[in-house]
Motif scaffolding. Sequence first.
Motif, PDB file in Angstrom:
ATOM      1  N   HIS A 239       0.824  -1.217   0.000  1.00 53.45           N
ATOM      2  CA  HIS A 239       0.000   0.000   0.000  1.00 53.45           C
ATOM      3  C   HIS A 239       0.859   1.268   0.000  1.00 53.45           C
ATOM      4  O   HIS A 239       0.646   2.174   0.795  1.00 53.45           O
ATOM      5  CB  HIS A 239      -0.949   0.027   1.212  1.00 53.45           C
ATOM      6  N   ILE A 240       1.903   1.276  -0.832  1.00 51.25           N
ATOM      7  CA  ILE A 240       2.739   2.468  -0.896  1.00 51.25           C
ATOM      8  C   ILE A 240       2.186   3.372  -2.001  1.00 51.25           C
ATOM      9  O   ILE A 240       2.136   2.978  -3.169  1.00 51.25           O
ATOM     10  CB  ILE A 240       4.222   2.097  -1.134  1.00 51.25           C
ATOM     11  N   SER A 241       1.771   4.555  -1.582  1.00 53.02           N
ATOM     12  CA  SER A 241       1.041   5.415  -2.496  1.00 53.02           C
ATOM     13  C   SER A 241       1.964   6.010  -3.563  1.00 53.02           C
ATOM     14  O   SER A 241       3.047   6.519  -3.252  1.00 53.02           O
ATOM     15  CB  SER A 241       0.394   6.537  -1.687  1.00 53.02           C
ATOM     16  N   GLU A 251       5.809  -6.614  -7.862  1.00 53.90           N
ATOM     17  CA  GLU A 251       4.713  -6.896  -6.910  1.00 53.90           C
ATOM     18  C   GLU A 251       4.741  -6.011  -5.657  1.00 53.90           C
ATOM     19  O   GLU A 251       3.782  -5.321  -5.350  1.00 53.90           O
ATOM     20  CB  GLU A 251       4.824  -8.391  -6.524  1.00 53.90           C
ATOM     21  N   ASP A 252       5.884  -6.032  -4.913  1.00 55.89           N
ATOM     22  CA  ASP A 252       5.890  -5.317  -3.636  1.00 55.89           C
ATOM     23  C   ASP A 252       7.085  -4.365  -3.483  1.00 55.89           C
ATOM     24  O   ASP A 252       7.428  -3.959  -2.382  1.00 55.89           O
ATOM     25  CB  ASP A 252       5.844  -6.320  -2.468  1.00 55.89           C
ATOM     26  N   SER A 253       7.766  -4.028  -4.606  1.00 51.96           N
ATOM     27  CA  SER A 253       8.917  -3.121  -4.504  1.00 51.96           C
ATOM     28  C   SER A 253       8.663  -1.812  -5.242  1.00 51.96           C
ATOM     29  O   SER A 253       8.087  -1.800  -6.332  1.00 51.96           O
ATOM     30  CB  SER A 253      10.167  -3.768  -5.112  1.00 51.96           C
ATOM     31  N   TYR A 254       9.132  -0.750  -4.630  1.00 50.14           N
ATOM     32  CA  TYR A 254       8.909   0.597  -5.175  1.00 50.14           C
ATOM     33  C   TYR A 254      10.221   1.365  -5.149  1.00 50.14           C
ATOM     34  O   TYR A 254      11.055   1.136  -4.279  1.00 50.14           O
ATOM     35  CB  TYR A 254       7.879   1.342  -4.310  1.00 50.14           C
ATOM     36  N   ARG A 255      10.365   2.300  -6.073  1.00 53.95           N
ATOM     37  CA  ARG A 255      11.615   3.057  -6.143  1.00 53.95           C
ATOM     38  C   ARG A 255      11.345   4.549  -6.305  1.00 53.95           C
ATOM     39  O   ARG A 255      10.431   4.949  -7.011  1.00 53.95           O
ATOM     40  CB  ARG A 255      12.461   2.569  -7.313  1.00 53.95           C
TER      41      ARG A 255
END
Length: 302
Positions: A239-241, A251-255
């Motif tokens: 749930h990282i906006s 799937e679950d990684s953000y940069r």
Amino acid sequence: MKAIIVENLSKSYDGINKVVDNISFSIEKGAIIGFLGPNGSGKTTTVRMLNGVLTPTAGKAEILGKDIVNHTIDIHKICGVMTETAACYENITGKENLFFFGKLHEINPTELKERIDYLLKSLQLYDHKDKKVKEYSTGMKKRISLAIALIHNPKVLFLDEPTSGLDPESGKNVTELIRNMAYENGTTVFMCTHQLKYAEDICTEYGFINKGKILGFGSFQELAESKNSKKHLVVRGKHISESLGFSKLNEDSYRKEINSEEEISEILYNILTQGGQIFEAKSKRCSLEELYFSYVRGDKIE
Ligand SMILES: Nc1ncnc2c1ncn2[C@@H]1O[C@H](COP(=O)(O)OP(=O)(O)OP(=O)(O)O)[C@@H](O)[C@H]1O
Ligand SMILES: [Mg+2]
């Protein structure tokens, strides 16, 4: 005083093609330099000139203030060299090799005995000291070559592929020994290697060479900055906006690009207050491998 100064150094074997082409750089004492470049780019030729084994076609270089052409005997005393192929006598034992090279360097007998024991133990060769070198495995030959290079406690150490052919444990021991020499004795280390992960782990500065030309020389940060490589924060979570400026990697990684690590706390705080979860967070620059391909092949760094 700098440990190594190279000015406009060139080498041609055939009088036509320059395999080392007008290279210049300087190196501080105690630095561990990774000299990196493709096969045939001129690394070994450079090392052999700096050791006083090959005469440059043009330019000059100094090691601890000694000119490499006019002071070859001093250069041999100051420098330790481990070449790509083992340079020792196969028909005598490892220990006898060390005594032989130690005597060539005129080390006094008591000191030499201590030094030999120290090196044999540090390089895990003590149990094999009385075996003839021809009976050694590849990795053992590599380690005895390193012991020979270190016998006179050189102020500048040249290593050509120091860990290729070594098992992980021997590789680790060699790395520790090299690191200790640089940090504790101020030994300057100049190493050629193709193992970029290893170089990234141990080197304090890098030189990139291709087709005989230096394409970059400096610390990781300097080299990365001149290629405009940005720092990133990579967060694994839920749930990282995307409104916080993150792009989704999988799937679950953000940069997210950041200017400095000082920004990280606030970014993580914002993720949490907006209902996100964090499993892992790290700041990342490009890898040495990405930097290598960017300098040597012109690849773009993200
Ligand atoms: N003794 C020699 N006589 C003629 N040409 C040579 C000699 N030694 C090297 N060369 C040539 O000089 C160039 C640079 O070779 P060098 O051994 O310095 O490369 P390198 O970067 O160490 O490569 P590698 O990663 O394969 O060890 C190559 O084109 C090679 O063929
Ligand atoms: Mg080479």
